[in-house]
Design an enzyme around this catalytic site. Sequence first.
Site, PDB file in Angstrom:
ATOM      1  N   GLY A  48       1.645  -6.894   2.131  1.00  0.00           N
ATOM      2  CA  GLY A  48       1.270  -7.664   0.946  1.00  0.00           C
ATOM      3  C   GLY A  48       1.482  -9.155   1.023  1.00  0.00           C
ATOM      4  N   ASP A 107       8.635  -5.980  -8.477  1.00  0.00           N
ATOM      5  CA  ASP A 107       8.530  -5.130  -9.661  1.00  0.00           C
ATOM      6  C   ASP A 107       9.882  -4.481  -9.929  1.00  0.00           C
ATOM      7  OD1 ASP A 107       8.205  -3.213  -7.560  1.00  0.00           O
ATOM      8  OD2 ASP A 107       6.064  -3.124  -7.913  1.00  0.00           O
ATOM      9  N   VAL A 157      -1.766  -4.418 -10.542  1.00  0.00           N
ATOM     10  CA  VAL A 157      -2.622  -5.528 -10.136  1.00  0.00           C
ATOM     11  C   VAL A 157      -2.911  -5.478  -8.643  1.00  0.00           C
ATOM     12  CG1 VAL A 157      -1.937  -7.068 -12.020  1.00  0.00           C
ATOM     13  CG2 VAL A 157      -0.618  -7.063  -9.897  1.00  0.00           C
ATOM     14  N   ASP A 163      -2.444  -4.520  -3.048  1.00  0.00           N
ATOM     15  CA  ASP A 163      -3.496  -3.538  -2.791  1.00  0.00           C
ATOM     16  C   ASP A 163      -3.348  -2.284  -3.640  1.00  0.00           C
ATOM     17  OD1 ASP A 163      -2.594  -1.000  -0.614  1.00  0.00           O
ATOM     18  OD2 ASP A 163      -1.140  -2.520  -1.215  1.00  0.00           O
ATOM     19  N   ARG A 169      -6.851  -6.210  -1.096  1.00  0.00           N
ATOM     20  CA  ARG A 169      -5.935  -7.264  -0.642  1.00  0.00           C
ATOM     21  C   ARG A 169      -6.652  -8.595  -0.439  1.00  0.00           C
ATOM     22  NH1 ARG A 169      -0.993  -5.186   1.029  1.00  0.00           N
ATOM     23  NH2 ARG A 169      -1.053  -3.083   1.887  1.00  0.00           N
TER      24      ARG A 169
END
Length: 184
Positions: A48, A107, A157, A163, A169
């Site tokens: 990511g 997160d 998101v 992704d 991505r």
Amino acid sequence: MDLHDAEGALESVVVSEEQIAQRIAELGEEISRDYAGKEIMLVGVLRGAIMVMADLSRKIHVPVVMDWMAVSSYGASTKSSGVVRIIKDLTEDVTDRDVLIVEDVIDSGLTLSWLQANLRSRGAKSVRIATIVRKPAAAKIDVTADYVGFDIPNDFVVGYGLDYAEKFRHLPFIAKLAPAVYGG
């Protein structure tokens, strides 16, 4: 690419390409001030962080060394399991280095908390965190992010490195994924 190219998979843009570029430039300046006279070891968290690491590294004006780790706490799920596995370890030694972990999203905080402790245990002089987005409502553990692009709602998101099933991505913005796509 825009919302129309995603064929209804995206609901709305959460952070635009222009907002990302502006904030990355600001973060680069802030990091450069904070690390003046030092070399930073940027540790990108695969996959990511690829976009944010590339863009951010070009906006930092102090010496930079880059390395990558791949860790997972998700498996095939959309929610963190809290059990972290190292899939690809660092090539470089972190001993006595100022390390800046570069992430796409914070997160739950579980993975980053583990990663920060892991790098400290390896002898890093300092370990800080930079992320393009943080979801405060999703936090399960308090992790201090030193450099945050944007605080966003706890929506699923994608884009700018984020992704779903390895898709989306490449989008130059961050968008809310339609729940119908992931069964949410």
